[in-house]
Design an enzyme around this catalytic site. Structure first.
Site, PDB file in Angstrom:
ATOM      1  N   ASN A  51       0.722  -1.456   0.163  1.00  0.00           N
ATOM      2  CA  ASN A  51      -0.267  -0.047  -0.185  1.00  0.00           C
ATOM      3  C   ASN A  51       1.223   1.206  -0.257  1.00  0.00           C
ATOM      4  OD1 ASN A  51      -1.817   1.683   0.489  1.00  0.00           O
ATOM      5  ND2 ASN A  51      -2.588   0.966   1.978  1.00  0.00           N
TER       6      ASN A  51
ATOM      7  N   ARG B   3      -2.645  -2.586  -3.680  1.00  0.00           N
ATOM      8  CA  ARG B   3      -3.545  -1.149  -3.645  1.00  0.00           C
ATOM      9  C   ARG B   3      -3.354  -0.151  -4.637  1.00  0.00           C
ATOM     10  NH1 ARG B   3      -5.235   3.051   1.023  1.00  0.00           N
ATOM     11  NH2 ARG B   3      -7.645   3.080   0.083  1.00  0.00           N
TER      12      ARG B   3
ATOM     13  N   HIS C  46     -13.003   2.790  -0.499  1.00  0.00           N
ATOM     14  CA  HIS C  46     -13.346   1.343   0.758  1.00  0.00           C
ATOM     15  C   HIS C  46     -13.790   0.622   0.111  1.00  0.00           C
ATOM     16  CE1 HIS C  46     -12.555   4.620   3.782  1.00  0.00           C
ATOM     17  NE2 HIS C  46     -11.215   4.415   3.584  1.00  0.00           N
TER      18      HIS C  46
ATOM     19  N   ARG D 143     -10.291  14.793   7.572  1.00  0.00           N
ATOM     20  CA  ARG D 143     -11.929  15.487   6.079  1.00  0.00           C
ATOM     21  C   ARG D 143     -12.537  15.968   6.581  1.00  0.00           C
ATOM     22  NH1 ARG D 143     -10.358   9.679   2.662  1.00  0.00           N
ATOM     23  NH2 ARG D 143      -8.423   9.844   3.893  1.00  0.00           N
TER      24      ARG D 143
ATOM     25  N   GLY E 164     -10.759   0.946  12.354  1.00  0.00           N
ATOM     26  CA  GLY E 164     -10.694   0.831  14.218  1.00  0.00           C
ATOM     27  C   GLY E 164     -11.162   1.916  15.299  1.00  0.00           C
TER      28      GLY E 164
ATOM     29  N   GLY F 270     -14.975   1.886  14.015  1.00  0.00           N
ATOM     30  CA  GLY F 270     -15.828   0.848  14.395  1.00  0.00           C
ATOM     31  C   GLY F 270     -15.522   0.217  15.123  1.00  0.00           C
TER      32      GLY F 270
ATOM     33  N   GLU G  39      -8.222  -5.103   5.191  1.00  0.00           N
ATOM     34  CA  GLU G  39      -7.698  -5.025   3.342  1.00  0.00           C
ATOM     35  C   GLU G  39      -7.140  -5.745   3.144  1.00  0.00           C
ATOM     36  OE1 GLU G  39      -8.388  -1.207   5.267  1.00  0.00           O
ATOM     37  OE2 GLU G  39      -9.336  -0.622   3.180  1.00  0.00           O
TER      38      GLU G  39
HETATM   39  P1  ADP Z   1      -6.416   4.089   8.810  1.00  0.00           P
HETATM   40  O1  ADP Z   1      -6.989   2.447   8.350  1.00  0.00           O
HETATM   41  O2  ADP Z   1      -7.642   4.477   7.740  1.00  0.00           O
HETATM   42  O3  ADP Z   1      -5.327   4.715   8.791  1.00  0.00           O
HETATM   43  P2  ADP Z   1      -7.411   2.574  11.411  1.00  0.00           P
HETATM   44  O4  ADP Z   1      -8.849   1.825  10.777  1.00  0.00           O
HETATM   45  O5  ADP Z   1      -6.749   1.835  11.829  1.00  0.00           O
HETATM   46  O6  ADP Z   1      -7.473   3.878  10.037  1.00  0.00           O
HETATM   47  O7  ADP Z   1      -8.169   3.347  12.620  1.00  0.00           O
HETATM   48  C1  ADP Z   1      -7.755   4.546  13.295  1.00  0.00           C
HETATM   49  C2  ADP Z   1      -8.692   5.143  14.236  1.00  0.00           C
HETATM   50  O8  ADP Z   1      -9.666   4.431  14.691  1.00  0.00           O
HETATM   51  C3  ADP Z   1      -8.301   6.557  14.942  1.00  0.00           C
HETATM   52  O9  ADP Z   1      -9.172   7.962  15.409  1.00  0.00           O
HETATM   53  C4  ADP Z   1      -7.640   5.791  16.128  1.00  0.00           C
HETATM   54  O10 ADP Z   1      -8.078   6.498  17.015  1.00  0.00           O
HETATM   55  C5  ADP Z   1      -9.493   5.162  16.047  1.00  0.00           C
HETATM   56  N1  ADP Z   1      -9.324   3.142  17.508  1.00  0.00           N
HETATM   57  C6  ADP Z   1      -7.824   2.572  17.380  1.00  0.00           C
HETATM   58  N2  ADP Z   1      -8.012   1.920  18.877  1.00  0.00           N
HETATM   59  C7  ADP Z   1      -9.364   2.551  19.138  1.00  0.00           C
HETATM   60  C8  ADP Z   1     -10.161   2.387  20.195  1.00  0.00           C
HETATM   61  N3  ADP Z   1      -9.468   1.719  20.969  1.00  0.00           N
HETATM   62  N4  ADP Z   1     -10.983   2.908  20.912  1.00  0.00           N
HETATM   63  C9  ADP Z   1     -11.387   4.248  19.613  1.00  0.00           C
HETATM   64  N5  ADP Z   1     -10.799   3.907  18.789  1.00  0.00           N
HETATM   65  C10 ADP Z   1     -10.054   3.569  18.412  1.00  0.00           C
END
Ligand code: ADP
Length: 401
Positions: free
Chosen positions: A13, A94, A183, A244, A333, A335, A387
């Site tokens: 990626n 990706r 996504h 964003r 993250g 969700g 992913e």
């Molecule tokens: P991406 O792949 O888009 O970079 P992720 O799917 O890894 O992102 O998600 C990152 C987000 O998930 C960040 O905002 C992080 O703070 C949040 N996150 C990770 N763990 C937790 C947690 N335990 N509680 C709340 N938010 C979390």
């Protein structure tokens, strides 16, 4: 040592200044190694590499992606894996934007590279970076086929009514201005798990998927086919994200240009890098926002409220578009981890057959799970996305075909 990884896929990626990678087996899902090279093309580069339970971080100048991949290959070799001789089935890349040209995983050829390059105008920050990863992999691993997996592909079949902006048709057609959706790999992977969790054939399941990470997007999927998604021509539209803005009146953008005199690049930076949660409360990481919220910070409260408000707006819209909803699924993250976001975004919807079970919602796990009550007509799930595995599986299928 390399024998066990035959058939594995090296997933790349590549961002403009970074390269994330993972060596994963498409069938077992076993991850042999993964890492990230950062500040490529800049000073102060670094690589963090994990393999065999060991993680190493080294500071190293990385003038370009080829240099980064060359060093990553040496790190693999230090751990006993010769990537060129390991019997990899593919390198899976990706690629963010497939435009109208690419809607399935595609074996990389010189022609495919030219076409990805041609549609780079649609994703000027992303596609050229993805291409540098592709070129470097072809140079350094010439005997391993490269496959591009497009972030837009799953949404290629969006109904015209969902994909069309209400602007002059001639202008839209000439400049390929339409909603593409992003996504897609995650929405496809996660939505593909839901029929099994419901015990229903995929063709009969109507569902909403909420991918809430740093980037965030929602999708409505009927019988396996997406009928709407929140990201549009670019990954800027839709939900509130880490940095964003998501949806904003285009009139506000014109105002920033005409009255505030910001140029295109400044507006781009404002909306893509300094907006969303970060713009509202100074933090883009959801954990920091949650901590500030708990400490009573007013800007974090506003950021959270705007985030949830927007999410509920999309959930409501997609419930109406789908007519009947069997499942709503949280992933990525935020969700997967933020219990309050899940509870608040679906609070008070008992009349619509949506009831979250607080105990189930509080469970922390890496496994797919149901968080609604057994009486809830709409099942609510948490399904961790993957992913890299999805890219590896699609790349391996292309090579095997
Ligand atoms: P991406 O792949 O888009 O970079 P992720 O799917 O890894 O992102 O998600 C990152 C987000 O998930 C960040 O905002 C992080 O703070 C949040 N996150 C990770 N763990 C937790 C947690 N335990 N509680 C709340 N938010 C979390």
């Amino acid at each position: 040592m390399s024998d066990g990884i035959a058939g594995s896929v090296l997933v790349f990626n590549a961002g403009s200044s970074s390269l994330k990678y993972q060596l994963v087996h498409p069938e077992s899902g076993e991850v042999t190694a993964e890492g990230i090279a950062e500040r490529i093309g800049d000073h102060g580069g670094s690589i963090t590499h994990s393999q065999g339970g060991l993680e190493v971080t080294e500071q190293i100048e990385l003038p370009d992606h080829t240099a980064a991949i060359r060093r990553v290959m040496e790190l693999f070799a230090d751990g006993g894996i010769d990537l060129a001789a390991a019997g990899l089935s593919a390198v899976g890349h990706r690629v963010v934007h497939g435009g109208r040209s690419f809607f399935r995983p595609t074996l990389i050829t010189t022609e495919v590279i030219s076409e990805i390059d041609r549609i780079s105008t649609l994703a000027p920050l992303h596609n050229p970076a993805n291409l540098t990863g592709i070129q470097a992999a072809r140079e350094l691993l010439p005997d391993v086929p490269s496959v591009a997996v497009f972030d837009t592909a799953f949404f290629h079949s969006l109904p015209e009514a969902a994909a069309t902006y209400a602007i002059d048709r001639g202008v839209a057609k000439l400049h390929a201005i339409r909603r593409y959706g992003f996504h897609g790999t995650s929405h496809e992977y996660v939505s593909g798990k839901v029929p099994g969790l419901l015990g229903k054939p995929a063709g009969e399941v109507n569902q909403i998927v909420l991918h809430l990470g740093n980037g965030a997007s929602a999708s409505a999927i009927a019988g396996g086919a997406p009928i709407d998604t929140s990201m549009g021509m670019t990954p800027l539209e839709g939900l509130v994200m880490g940095t964003r803005s998501g949806d904003i009146d285009p009139g506000a953008v014109l105002h920033l240009h005409r009255v505030v005199k910001l140029g295109a690049d400044q507006i781009d930076t404002l909306l893509n890098k300094n907006s969303g949660l970060k713009g509202l409360c100074g933090d883009n990481d959801f954990r920091s926002v949650t901590e500030k919220l708990a400490a009573g910070d007013a800007s974090a409260k506003l950021a959270y409220d705007v985030y949830i408000h927007r999410l509920r707006r999309y959930i409501g819209a997609y419930m109406i578009e789908l007519g009947r909803v069997d499942a709503i699924t949280f992933t990525a993250g935020v969700g997967e981890n933020a219990t309050t976001v899940r509870a608040d975004s679906l609070a008070g919807l008992e009349n619509y057959g949506i009831v979250i079970d607080p105990d189930r919602n509080a469970v922390r796990s890496r496994q797919p799970r149901k968080i609604s009550t057994d009486d809830s007509t709409v099942a609510v799930f948490v399904v961790p996305t993957n992913e890299e595995l999805a890219i590896a599986q699609q790349a391996a299928e292309v090579v095997a075909a």
